[in-house]
Structures are given as C-alpha cells and as structure tokens.
Design an enzyme around this catalytic site. Sequence first.
Site, mmCIF file in Angstrom:
data_model
loop_
_atom_site.group_PDB
_atom_site.id
_atom_site.type_symbol
_atom_site.label_atom_id
_atom_site.label_comp_id
_atom_site.label_asym_id
_atom_site.label_seq_id
_atom_site.Cartn_x
_atom_site.Cartn_y
_atom_site.Cartn_z
ATOM 1 N N ALA A 160 -5.604 -48.635 75.140
ATOM 2 C CA ALA A 160 -6.295 -47.403 74.755
ATOM 3 C C ALA A 160 -7.574 -47.750 74.003
ATOM 4 O O ALA A 160 -7.959 -48.925 73.920
ATOM 5 C CB ALA A 160 -5.381 -46.538 73.897
ATOM 6 N N ASN A 161 -8.269 -46.763 73.473
ATOM 7 C CA ASN A 161 -9.435 -47.009 72.619
ATOM 8 C C ASN A 161 -9.451 -45.987 71.488
ATOM 9 O O ASN A 161 -8.591 -45.107 71.421
ATOM 10 C CB ASN A 161 -10.730 -46.991 73.452
ATOM 11 C CG ASN A 161 -10.983 -45.636 74.073
ATOM 12 O OD1 ASN A 161 -11.202 -44.653 73.379
ATOM 13 N ND2 ASN A 161 -10.928 -45.578 75.407
ATOM 14 N N ARG A 162 -10.408 -46.099 70.583
ATOM 15 C CA ARG A 162 -10.392 -45.307 69.347
ATOM 16 C C ARG A 162 -11.005 -43.919 69.468
ATOM 17 O O ARG A 162 -11.185 -43.229 68.477
ATOM 18 C CB ARG A 162 -11.115 -46.068 68.233
ATOM 19 C CG ARG A 162 -10.438 -47.364 67.851
ATOM 20 C CD ARG A 162 -11.134 -48.012 66.659
ATOM 21 N NE ARG A 162 -10.674 -49.380 66.466
ATOM 22 C CZ ARG A 162 -9.507 -49.704 65.893
ATOM 23 N NH1 ARG A 162 -8.717 -48.756 65.422
ATOM 24 N NH2 ARG A 162 -9.154 -50.963 65.782
ATOM 25 N N ALA A 204 -14.287 -41.339 76.693
ATOM 26 C CA ALA A 204 -14.364 -42.798 76.532
ATOM 27 C C ALA A 204 -13.369 -43.388 77.525
ATOM 28 O O ALA A 204 -12.196 -43.638 77.206
ATOM 29 C CB ALA A 204 -14.014 -43.189 75.103
#
Length: 217
Positions: free
Chosen positions: A27-29, A93
């Site tokens: 995942a990402n932030r 994102a």
Amino acid sequence: ARTLGGKHLLVTSGPTHEPIDPVRYIANRSSGAQGTAIGAALAERGARVTFVTGPASVPPPSGVEVIRVETAGEMLAAVQAALPADAAVMAAAVADWHVVSASGQKLKKDGGGPPTLALAQNPDILAAVAGLGESRPRLVVGFAAETENVLEHARAKRLRKGCDWIVANDVSSATGIMGGTENAVTLITAGGEEAWERMGKDAVAARLADRIAQALA
Ligand code: C5P
C-alpha cells in the site's frame, strides 16, 4: 452556484492495495483527503460525480456516486466503465507495481526462508484516459506527488502522460502534506504555471473546481 450543472466528472482518489496473499498487501500513505475534497467541491457546483476510490482512510464525499476498488487493475476497469465524462481528475495514488502471482493461501514463515516477491508494472490509468480518442474527456487533470525537483518532474509528467493539467505538490515528509490537512500546489497547464499559496485541501479543491468549471464552460 451550479457552475458544473449538467457535467459528468470522474474523480479517482485514495491509495490502491496490491495483494501479496489473502491477508497481506502493498500500500502507500495516501489518505484520500485531497481527492475527497475535490469530489465534494465538484458535486457542490452541480456536477454529477463518479468517485472511484481505493481503500482511503477518510470517508468519501456525499452527493457523489462512490465506486470502491482495491487494486490498480480494478481502478482502471472502474474508470473505463464510468466513461464518458466531461472531465477526469485523477487524484489517486495508484500503486506502480503489483505482485505477480499473489498467493491464494497465506504465506507461511516456516516455509523455507522469506519469500521473494516478483513485481510487475501496473497500468497507468491517467495515461490511458488521456490517450483515448473519441471518448477522451475534454479535460484530463493529473497529480504529481514528488519529493524532489517537483516542478521539473511534474512538467515532464504532463507531457509524458498526455494530460491537460498537472497539479504538482511536494510530499516530502517535512511538508506534512501527505496525510495532513493542507496542501501547497502548482497548477501546470499548456499555457503556464501558477503557484498557489499553502492552504487547506478544501480550499485547493474549491479553487481547482472553479478552474475546471471555467475550462468546461
Ligand atoms: O506516475 P505517477 O504516479 O507519478 O503519476 C501521478 C499521476 O498519475 C496521478 O494523477 C495519478 O492518479 C496518476 N496515475 C494513474 N495510474 C497509475 C499511476 C499514476 O492514474 N498507475
């Protein structure tokens, strides 16, 4: 004012999750905060908004049609199904890579050492939408979240992806922008660049929605 009445706007928002096995993912932030604010601002101006969102940490805006997806592949399919649109704002994102053959069963740590994950490139949804022929939205807006050489990277990205506008922002951790409530962006178009002062993500969304309404009028 209903400056976007009668218009269909497509927004992508949030991160994507790329599964490793049934219980783990990459995942990402991204929180989805900026995309959510944009969806809300467009809906407030009377647009019909299709809001395609990955697993964000903020709830989606009200007054939009929410399509929930998990992976980049699912996001691309949802975006294609949502077209045609007058404009597309791609604030998600999206993960750059997915795990080549995600395991159907939970990987076990006693299975003979740590696994090696093979990664493959995800589809670029923004470039795909910007590259459409007849069904291309009239206005395609991308985001460029960078940690260095922000404007140079963003200018190159606008040309490479074929989108009309890029909203560039510096997401170095010192800025507090990723996951925060404020944003400092530069709007890059074919006609020039505008650096907007640091302001709330809601204010960025409002200004961007006004600019979109002008462009579609
Ligand atoms: O390539 P990069 O991720 O830096 O580009 C950012 C922009 O491209 C954002 O607008 C993002 O939503 C979009 N994007 C996309 N699909 C991808 C990667 C990025 O739509 N696979």
